[in-house]
Design a protein around this motif. Structure first.
Motif, PDB file in Angstrom:
ATOM      1  N   ARG A  47       7.241   0.675  -8.380  1.00  0.00           N
ATOM      2  CA  ARG A  47       5.953   0.034  -7.371  1.00  0.00           C
ATOM      3  C   ARG A  47       6.203   1.654  -6.271  1.00  0.00           C
ATOM      4  NH1 ARG A  47       0.692  -0.795  -6.821  1.00  0.00           N
ATOM      5  NH2 ARG A  47       0.091  -2.268  -5.380  1.00  0.00           N
ATOM      6  N   MET A  48       7.256   1.943  -5.719  1.00  0.00           N
ATOM      7  CA  MET A  48       7.089   3.251  -5.012  1.00  0.00           C
ATOM      8  C   MET A  48       6.944   4.553  -5.888  1.00  0.00           C
ATOM      9  SD  MET A  48      10.686   2.572  -2.777  1.00  0.00           S
ATOM     10  CE  MET A  48      10.141   4.444  -2.376  1.00  0.00           C
ATOM     11  N   ALA A  49       7.222   4.473  -7.448  1.00  0.00           N
ATOM     12  CA  ALA A  49       6.318   5.463  -7.754  1.00  0.00           C
ATOM     13  C   ALA A  49       5.815   5.739  -8.452  1.00  0.00           C
ATOM     14  CB  ALA A  49       7.710   5.544  -9.491  1.00  0.00           C
ATOM     15  N   SER A  64      18.244  -0.711  -1.388  1.00  0.00           N
ATOM     16  CA  SER A  64      19.555  -0.558  -1.400  1.00  0.00           C
ATOM     17  C   SER A  64      20.057  -2.045  -1.120  1.00  0.00           C
ATOM     18  CB  SER A  64      19.240   0.739  -0.396  1.00  0.00           C
ATOM     19  OG  SER A  64      19.464   0.172   1.116  1.00  0.00           O
ATOM     20  N   ARG A  65      18.691  -2.966  -0.687  1.00  0.00           N
ATOM     21  CA  ARG A  65      18.531  -4.360  -0.110  1.00  0.00           C
ATOM     22  C   ARG A  65      18.811  -5.332  -1.933  1.00  0.00           C
ATOM     23  NH1 ARG A  65      16.482  -4.557   5.817  1.00  0.00           N
ATOM     24  NH2 ARG A  65      17.928  -1.984   6.233  1.00  0.00           N
ATOM     25  N   VAL A  66      18.647  -4.980  -2.701  1.00  0.00           N
ATOM     26  CA  VAL A  66      18.302  -5.862  -4.276  1.00  0.00           C
ATOM     27  C   VAL A  66      18.834  -4.811  -4.997  1.00  0.00           C
ATOM     28  CG1 VAL A  66      16.248  -6.489  -3.451  1.00  0.00           C
ATOM     29  CG2 VAL A  66      15.783  -4.374  -4.274  1.00  0.00           C
ATOM     30  N   ASP A  67      19.435  -5.937  -6.250  1.00  0.00           N
ATOM     31  CA  ASP A  67      19.676  -5.233  -7.723  1.00  0.00           C
ATOM     32  C   ASP A  67      19.396  -5.363  -8.938  1.00  0.00           C
ATOM     33  OD1 ASP A  67      20.750  -7.345  -7.544  1.00  0.00           O
ATOM     34  OD2 ASP A  67      23.076  -7.164  -6.749  1.00  0.00           O
ATOM     35  N   GLY A  68      19.796  -4.493  -9.397  1.00  0.00           N
ATOM     36  CA  GLY A  68      19.221  -5.090 -10.702  1.00  0.00           C
ATOM     37  C   GLY A  68      18.189  -4.313 -10.945  1.00  0.00           C
ATOM     38  N   THR A  69      17.473  -5.783 -11.594  1.00  0.00           N
ATOM     39  CA  THR A  69      16.352  -5.635 -12.858  1.00  0.00           C
ATOM     40  C   THR A  69      15.082  -5.210 -11.606  1.00  0.00           C
ATOM     41  OG1 THR A  69      15.162  -8.093 -12.112  1.00  0.00           O
ATOM     42  CG2 THR A  69      16.187  -6.502 -14.893  1.00  0.00           C
ATOM     43  N   ASN A  70      15.525  -6.422  -9.809  1.00  0.00           N
ATOM     44  CA  ASN A  70      14.538  -6.041  -8.866  1.00  0.00           C
ATOM     45  C   ASN A  70      14.936  -4.970  -8.375  1.00  0.00           C
ATOM     46  OD1 ASN A  70      13.893  -8.375  -8.622  1.00  0.00           O
ATOM     47  ND2 ASN A  70      16.207  -9.648  -8.498  1.00  0.00           N
ATOM     48  N   ARG A  71      15.546  -4.007  -8.448  1.00  0.00           N
ATOM     49  CA  ARG A  71      15.757  -2.393  -7.898  1.00  0.00           C
ATOM     50  C   ARG A  71      14.652  -1.667  -8.500  1.00  0.00           C
ATOM     51  NH1 ARG A  71      21.758  -0.447  -6.280  1.00  0.00           N
ATOM     52  NH2 ARG A  71      20.964  -1.548  -5.103  1.00  0.00           N
ATOM     53  N   GLU A  72      14.886  -2.257  -9.917  1.00  0.00           N
ATOM     54  CA  GLU A  72      13.666  -1.402 -10.524  1.00  0.00           C
ATOM     55  C   GLU A  72      12.477  -1.343 -10.526  1.00  0.00           C
ATOM     56  OE1 GLU A  72      14.853  -2.445 -14.905  1.00  0.00           O
ATOM     57  OE2 GLU A  72      17.083  -1.215 -14.912  1.00  0.00           O
ATOM     58  N   ARG A 130       0.362  -0.907  -0.162  1.00  0.00           N
ATOM     59  CA  ARG A 130      -0.389   0.417   0.027  1.00  0.00           C
ATOM     60  C   ARG A 130       0.867   1.340  -0.086  1.00  0.00           C
ATOM     61  NH1 ARG A 130      -2.406  -1.230   5.219  1.00  0.00           N
ATOM     62  NH2 ARG A 130       0.603  -1.266   5.743  1.00  0.00           N
ATOM     63  N   PRO A 131       0.051   2.031  -0.478  1.00  0.00           N
ATOM     64  CA  PRO A 131       1.470   3.535  -0.203  1.00  0.00           C
ATOM     65  C   PRO A 131       1.944   3.856   1.461  1.00  0.00           C
ATOM     66  CG  PRO A 131      -1.182   4.374  -1.149  1.00  0.00           C
ATOM     67  CD  PRO A 131      -1.130   2.862  -0.816  1.00  0.00           C
ATOM     68  N   ARG A 132       1.598   3.740   2.176  1.00  0.00           N
ATOM     69  CA  ARG A 132       2.083   3.282   3.485  1.00  0.00           C
ATOM     70  C   ARG A 132       3.081   2.281   3.379  1.00  0.00           C
ATOM     71  NH1 ARG A 132       0.368   2.367   9.826  1.00  0.00           N
ATOM     72  NH2 ARG A 132       1.266   3.254  10.499  1.00  0.00           N
TER      73      ARG A 132
END
Length: 395
Positions: free
Chosen positions: A335-337, A322-330, A310-312
């Motif tokens: 989702r946050m955006a 900062s705990r995932v990288d590559g496509t997972n960070r994307e 959810r937004p919260r």
């Protein structure tokens, strides 16, 4: 976001000189603005130290002697002349108020020295609440003193309360073992080996710490519970303010209404709000203990976390960046955006590169979402009551 900071109003706010409406506005701003909150903590510490300084009564014989010295100083100064400037002769005079002010500063310095030496006691007071808690091998009757290096232990029917210097209290639950590590004005530290404790701290951030087998809890001005099981795993739950959990370069900042698990060898997990769905929390627990692995035709824990968020819950996603990288960070960024769009000046590339300034700008916006309007007002009220309690205790 914060075009109108409140730094110029903080001194009046700390001293209770603002109106009710002004106090509410400033308090709400402090919850959401890291810059002003940091300045507020500095001012609050100064107010606290100033109010704790003792009052000294000067002996009656001091004033006649002081008057004689002032008169002598005045007579001497009248005989001293400055060199001529523009063909005029000026007399050098030492104002009486300057001498009095210098003596006041000296007394203030002596008082500060007394305050710090008094606060550096190598023990904390302990009160028995139930049963027969022990300090070392000695059972506490009603009150006791926990010295540096000593262990306080409760059995299945015992409870105790520790006064953390003058900055707060810690309640020790049954079957708990804690040790006093440091007792200084600039650092108060306990070690929680096992069991459960509840802390209420009314001090500037990062004065009170609790060492556990899997993380260090750093108080940021708050109330919280912390428990450790027999395997060294821990669980933090924050009821007011914020707590930082740290292990080496891994840190989780946990706000009121949220929790965070810790595990030996891993450190602090990813914080989550207690009202998040059970599916979300279960998937996050799996995500914290292992790498993200794609399994064909099966949802990964990260898939579930992103779908349930959810937004919260951007609290959790912000830490995951900062705990995932590559496509997972994307994917986390995407989702946050959608849930809470980043503010002006925060770019996708900057976030994916973990630009600290951009992450902080986005966090400033996210914090208002994390708290929520009703929770914001509740937290403001608790902060104001806590500050009032400090002022009452130190007078």
């Amino acid at each position: 976001m914060f075009s109108q900071h409140v730094t110029k109003e903080l001194s009046a706010y700390c001293n209770g000189e603002t109106t009710g409406e002004e106090s509410r506005r400033i308090a709400e701003h402090l919850i959401a603005c890291n810059r002003c909150r940091g300045r507020f903590e500095e001012i609050k510490l100064g107010v606290k130290l100033a109010e704790r300084l003792p009052l000294f009564s000067a002996p009656a014989s001091l004033w006649p002697d002081l008057q004689v010295q002032l008169d002598a100083a005045g007579t001497f100064s009248e005989k001293v002349q400055r060199p001529a400037v523009s063909n005029e002769i000026f007399r050098l005079r030492i104002p009486r108020w300057a001498v009095v002010a210098a003596m006041f500063v000296l007394i203030l310095g002596i008082g500060a020295l007394w305050f710090y030496s008094r606060e550096s006691r190598p023990f904390w007071e302990v009160v028995r609440l139930n049963g027969s808690p022990r300090i070392g091998s000695a059972t506490i009757d009603e009150k006791g003193r926990l010295a540096l290096g000593q262990w306080l232990e409760t059995d299945g029917s015992s409870r105790a309360q520790i006064d953390v210097g003058s900055i707060g209290q810690v309640e020790i639950d049954p079957n708990t073992r804690v040790r006093l590590v440091t007792a200084k004005p600039t650092e108060h530290r306990l070690e929680l080996e096992r069991g459960k404790m509840s802390a209420r701290i009314w001090a500037p951030p990062r004065l009170f710490f609790v060492d556990t087998p899997s993380a260090v809890a750093a108080d940021l001005g708050c109330s919280y519970t912390l428990e450790v099981d027999d395997n060294g795993a821990g669980l933090l739950h924050v009821t007011m303010g914020w707590v930082a959990l740290q292990l080496k370069d891994r840190e989780s900042k946990v706000p009121a209404g949220a929790s965070c698990a810790t595990r030996p060898g891993i450190g602090p997990g990813t914080p989550y709000f207690d009202d998040a769905s059970e599916t979300f929390r279960d998937a996050l627990a799996k995500l914290d203990v292992g790498p993200v692995v794609d399994i064909p035709d099966l949802l990964t824990p990260l898939d579930v976390v992103l779908a349930e968020a959810r937004p919260r819950d951007t609290l959790t996603l912000w830490h995951l960046l900062s705990r995932v990288d590559g496509t997972n960070r994307e994917r986390v960024y995407g989702r946050m955006a959608v849930l809470v769009p980043p503010p002006e000046g925060v770019t996708r590339d900057g976030v994916l590169q973990l630009n600290e300034q951009m992450l902080q700008l986005w966090r400033d916006k996210l914090e208002t979402t994390w708290m929520g309007e009703s929770r914001l007002h509740k937290t403001v009220g608790l902060w104001i009551r806590a500050i009032g309690r400090v002022r009452g205790l130190i007078r």
